[in-house]
Design a protein around this motif. Structure first.
Motif, PDB file in Angstrom:
ATOM      1  N   GLU A   1      -0.149  -2.609   8.846  1.00  0.00           N
ATOM      2  CA  GLU A   1      -0.166  -3.609   7.740  1.00  0.00           C
ATOM      3  C   GLU A   1       1.195  -4.518   7.591  1.00  0.00           C
ATOM      4  O   GLU A   1       1.178  -5.481   7.108  1.00  0.00           O
ATOM      5  CB  GLU A   1       0.080  -2.713   6.436  1.00  0.00           C
TER       6      GLU A   1
ATOM      7  N   SER B   1      -6.938   4.135   6.976  1.00  0.00           N
ATOM      8  CA  SER B   1      -7.590   4.253   5.735  1.00  0.00           C
ATOM      9  C   SER B   1      -7.205   5.386   4.877  1.00  0.00           C
ATOM     10  O   SER B   1      -6.781   5.656   3.688  1.00  0.00           O
ATOM     11  CB  SER B   1      -9.106   4.571   6.166  1.00  0.00           C
TER      12      SER B   1
ATOM     13  N   ARG C   1      -3.618   4.699   3.639  1.00  0.00           N
ATOM     14  CA  ARG C   1      -3.707   3.809   2.388  1.00  0.00           C
ATOM     15  C   ARG C   1      -4.023   4.500   1.159  1.00  0.00           C
ATOM     16  O   ARG C   1      -3.668   4.363   0.069  1.00  0.00           O
ATOM     17  CB  ARG C   1      -4.763   2.553   2.648  1.00  0.00           C
ATOM     18  N   ASP C   2      -5.144   5.422   1.311  1.00  0.00           N
ATOM     19  CA  ASP C   2      -5.446   6.274  -0.046  1.00  0.00           C
ATOM     20  C   ASP C   2      -4.265   7.193  -0.344  1.00  0.00           C
ATOM     21  O   ASP C   2      -4.286   7.216  -1.790  1.00  0.00           O
ATOM     22  CB  ASP C   2      -6.597   7.231   0.575  1.00  0.00           C
TER      23      ASP C   2
ATOM     24  N   GLY D   1      -1.350   4.480  -1.559  1.00  0.00           N
ATOM     25  CA  GLY D   1      -1.712   3.586  -2.623  1.00  0.00           C
ATOM     26  C   GLY D   1      -1.519   2.030  -2.224  1.00  0.00           C
ATOM     27  O   GLY D   1      -0.933   1.661  -1.253  1.00  0.00           O
ATOM     28  N   ASP D   2      -2.456   1.371  -2.721  1.00  0.00           N
ATOM     29  CA  ASP D   2      -2.295  -0.231  -2.361  1.00  0.00           C
ATOM     30  C   ASP D   2      -0.967  -1.042  -2.956  1.00  0.00           C
ATOM     31  O   ASP D   2      -0.984  -1.209  -4.191  1.00  0.00           O
ATOM     32  CB  ASP D   2      -3.509  -0.799  -2.985  1.00  0.00           C
ATOM     33  N   GLN D   3      -0.056  -1.281  -1.892  1.00  0.00           N
ATOM     34  CA  GLN D   3       1.206  -2.010  -2.233  1.00  0.00           C
ATOM     35  C   GLN D   3       0.807  -3.550  -2.355  1.00  0.00           C
ATOM     36  O   GLN D   3       1.836  -4.241  -3.052  1.00  0.00           O
ATOM     37  CB  GLN D   3       2.178  -1.650  -1.468  1.00  0.00           C
ATOM     38  N   GLY D   4      -0.066  -4.027  -1.719  1.00  0.00           N
ATOM     39  CA  GLY D   4      -0.326  -5.419  -1.837  1.00  0.00           C
ATOM     40  C   GLY D   4       0.317  -6.145  -1.059  1.00  0.00           C
ATOM     41  O   GLY D   4       1.283  -5.544  -0.352  1.00  0.00           O
ATOM     42  N   ARG D   5       0.091  -7.435  -0.989  1.00  0.00           N
ATOM     43  CA  ARG D   5       1.070  -8.305  -0.303  1.00  0.00           C
ATOM     44  C   ARG D   5       2.349  -8.794  -1.098  1.00  0.00           C
ATOM     45  O   ARG D   5       2.038  -9.175  -2.341  1.00  0.00           O
ATOM     46  CB  ARG D   5       0.111  -9.586   0.058  1.00  0.00           C
TER      47      ARG D   5
END
Length: 305
Positions: free
Chosen positions: A144, A169, A172-173, A176-180
């Motif tokens: 990432e 995968s 990520r779960d 958590g989704d930290q985003g860009r």
């Protein structure tokens, strides 16, 4: 970050390497330091890992290595995985919330003078990575943050590409989704300026107005500096805390605007020494999270200001 070590030992090491080998390492140094820091959340430990990687590099027959970049990435990541395994036990005994050592990428008295650049390794991301085991952390970081293919990551962690995809995968779960990351904006510093002004006036309601209702504060004192032992939640509670601790700031402390791991932030500077680093996470004009590093051991690497 840069590898540590005396000039004498470095000079002796360099005698065992061809100039092209030294250039290959120096070409990769910044990226290797970023990988090590992303794995460990510690500037000093990352420097040690990069130095160890250099010592490994000087001891191999580089003529038999097809890709110096891949080799250096592999040994650095594996060294960081090993070090992280031993660090986990220390972190489990850590007093209060654990935050990474902050990277201060730029600072100035005038917020408008700060060069605002996005940083991949935010405090939020590094804190989220703490939920992962070392291999999960390595796979997610390399994928990432450093945009490596699963085929490239596979030999580093000794897993198949398909397995690496599954690990990523799962990671990520967990994380958590930290985003860009988005580049910090001048308006972010305007919000922080309002925060500073209202704290200085002891205006709890005014400070709370800068926060999102579900704002959270993490304070890392490590049992050395005074800090909240648990995260604080909610605009009013966090505002009361920040206004309450403000009078405890040592006399003569200067407030300096800064980028802390790419986030807009503040530094507390006393006699040129950074004694506090505060990173603000801002969304839609409100502060949604604050991360305060107060442990002096985690601030020692920041040059005098």
């Amino acid at each position: 970050m840069s590898a540590r070590g005396g000039q004498t030992s470095s000079a002796k090491a360099d005698q065992n390497l061809h100039m092209s080998d030294i250039e290959a390492f120096e070409r990769n140094r910044s990226r290797l330091a970023g990988i090590a820091y992303g794995m460990l959340g510690s500037v000093m430990e990352a420097e040690d890992v990069v130095q160890d990687a250099y010592l490994r590099w000087r001891g191999v027959d580089t003529g038999k290595i097809d890709s110096p970049d891949a080799y250096l990435t592999t040994i650095t990541t594996r060294l960081a995985i090993d070090r992280l395994k031993s660090a986990r036990a220390r972190r489990e005994r850590y007093v209060g919330p654990w935050l990474p050592e902050p990277m201060v990428t730029s600072q100035a008295e005038d917020p408008a003078a700060i060069v605002l650049e996005a940083e991949s390794l935010s405090m939020a991301l590094l804190a989220a990575l703490e939920r992962l085991n070392p291999v999960e952390r390595a796979v997610l970081l390399l994928r990432e943050v450093f945009d490596m293919d699963y085929a490239e990551i596979s030999p580093i962690v000794d897993k198949s590409p398909a397995n690496c995809r599954q690990i990523a995968s799962r990671a990520r779960d967990k994380a958590g989704d930290q985003g860009r990351r988005t580049t910090a904006a001048p308006s972010d510093f305007e919000i922080i300026m309002r925060y500073v002004d209202r704290v200085s006036q002891g205006d709890v309601e005014g400070v709370a107005a800068v926060f999102a209702e579900d704002v959270v504060l993490w304070s890392d004192g490590g049992g050395v500096a005074r800090a909240a032992r648990h995260p604080l939640f909610g605009a009013t509670r966090v505002a009361r805390h920040m206004v309450g601790v403000a009078p405890q700031t040592p006399e003569g402390t200067k407030i300096v605007f800064a980028l802390v791991n790419g986030d807009p932030g503040l530094l507390g500077v006393l006699d040129g020494r950074v004694i506090a680093a505060l990173a603000f996470e801002i969304e839609e004009g409100l502060v949604v999270a604050l991360r305060a590093v107060l442990n002096p051991d985690k601030l020692a690497h920041i040059p005098p200001l």
